[in-house]
Design a protein around this motif. Structure first.
Motif, PDB file in Angstrom:
ATOM      1  N   CYS A 169       0.866  -1.179   0.000  1.00  0.00           N
ATOM      2  CA  CYS A 169       0.000   0.000   0.000  1.00  0.00           C
ATOM      3  C   CYS A 169       0.905   1.232   0.000  1.00  0.00           C
ATOM      4  O   CYS A 169       1.852   1.320   0.784  1.00  0.00           O
ATOM      5  CB  CYS A 169      -0.884  -0.010   1.242  1.00  0.00           C
ATOM      6  N   CYS A 172       0.286   3.179   3.775  1.00  0.00           N
ATOM      7  CA  CYS A 172       0.672   2.590   5.070  1.00  0.00           C
ATOM      8  C   CYS A 172       1.769   1.528   4.926  1.00  0.00           C
ATOM      9  O   CYS A 172       2.278   1.024   5.923  1.00  0.00           O
ATOM     10  CB  CYS A 172      -0.547   1.989   5.762  1.00  0.00           C
ATOM     11  N   CYS A 191      -4.698   0.294   0.346  1.00  0.00           N
ATOM     12  CA  CYS A 191      -5.452  -0.803   0.966  1.00  0.00           C
ATOM     13  C   CYS A 191      -6.821  -0.281   1.431  1.00  0.00           C
ATOM     14  O   CYS A 191      -7.041   0.934   1.518  1.00  0.00           O
ATOM     15  CB  CYS A 191      -4.657  -1.400   2.121  1.00  0.00           C
ATOM     16  N   CYS A 194      -6.810   2.095   4.491  1.00  0.00           N
ATOM     17  CA  CYS A 194      -6.420   3.481   4.200  1.00  0.00           C
ATOM     18  C   CYS A 194      -7.552   4.236   3.505  1.00  0.00           C
ATOM     19  O   CYS A 194      -7.758   5.422   3.767  1.00  0.00           O
ATOM     20  CB  CYS A 194      -5.153   3.522   3.344  1.00  0.00           C
TER      21      CYS A 194
END
Ligand code: ZN
Length: 267
Positions: A169, A172, A191, A194
């Motif tokens: 991702c 993150c 993701c 997020c």
């Protein structure tokens, strides 16, 4: 085969110091003067080199060279950066014949991209081996060669040190379970967690389920060439993602002229 005619016994103006044998793939040939060619080659040890083949266009047909073939060239090495001079050539392997025009277009596209790579000297061999394995693999691909081109694109991204959009991702850095939502500020996937935490969704781009499925299968894409049917939308989405990721991480625009030729085979 050694040339008895057409090559100077004393290279003179080329400031050449030594003769050497160079294993390389011929990428491009351009006419030079009435009878000569400039060859652009990816060599195993020296990376991309330019070679002058003096008088070669006046030679018999068996001395003519073909792009996408691997040769062992006998060369005079230039003293400084400059053109090498050809005195002899031996065909090692012909990679220029492909099962379909689309496969040929994928090969051209891959070679165009490889020839734009800026590679340190200690990586020349690795890039050469990657190139040979790409051309060799394509010899047996009669369907969906674009999938193999995308696999090469991802490998070249990793090779160039910027990772791949499939790795994590982009916000993150956790691993991804699907490849559906792109954050266009980073040209990476985000993701679901997020996305849930996001205030502003205007930078998000959603890929088609087929594009997401193709990207998920990339690590073993060679097994799925016959059961995927990428069309115009997937071609556009995945090319765009890979090119934008490249541009953003290398801070310069990748221009692949042959990509539009390859894309025309999928509609
Ligand atoms: Zn995330």
């Amino acid at each position: 085969m050694c040339h008895s005619n057409g090559y100077p016994r004393n290279p003179g103006i080329f400031e050449i110091v030594k003769k050497t044998k160079v294993l390389c793939i011929l990428i491009k040939q351009s006419e030079y003067s009435d009878s000569s060619l400039i060859l652009r080659c990816l060599s195993r040890e020296h990376g991309l080199i330019g070679v002058i083949a003096k008088g070669i266009r006046k030679q018999t047909e068996k001395h003519q060279l073909s792009n996408l073939c691997e040769y062992e060239l006998g060369l005079y090495e230039p003293k400084e950066a400059g053109l090498w001079l050809l005195y002899d050539e031996d065909l090692v392997k012909d990679y220029s014949r492909f099962p379909t025009p689309a496969t040929w277009a994928a090969a051209e596209c891959g070679i165009e991209m490889i020839s734009q790579m800026i590679v340190p000297a200690d990586e020349h061999l690795r890039l050469y081996e990657l190139t040979i394995s790409y051309l060799d693999y394509l010899q047996g691909v009669s369907t969906n060669a674009v999938l193999i081109f995308w696999r090469l694109f991802l490998r070249l991204l990793r090779f160039s040190g910027v990772g791949s959009p499939l790795d994590e991702c982009c916000l993150c850095h956790q691993s991804l379970s699907n490849y559906t939502i792109i954050d266009q500020q980073h040209w990476g996937f985000v993701c679901r967690q997020c996305v849930q935490d996001m205030q502003n969704l205007e930078h998000l781009l959603y890929l088609s389920p087929l594009s997401a499925g193709i990207l998920r299968l990339m690590p073993e894409i060679g097994k799925h060439l016959n059961d995927l049917r990428p069309g115009k939308q997937e071609i556009s989405e995945i090319n765009n993602l890979l090119e934008k990721y490249w541009d953003m991480h290398h801070k310069q625009t990748l221009r692949l002229k042959s990509l539009s030729v390859l894309s025309q085979f999928y509609h």
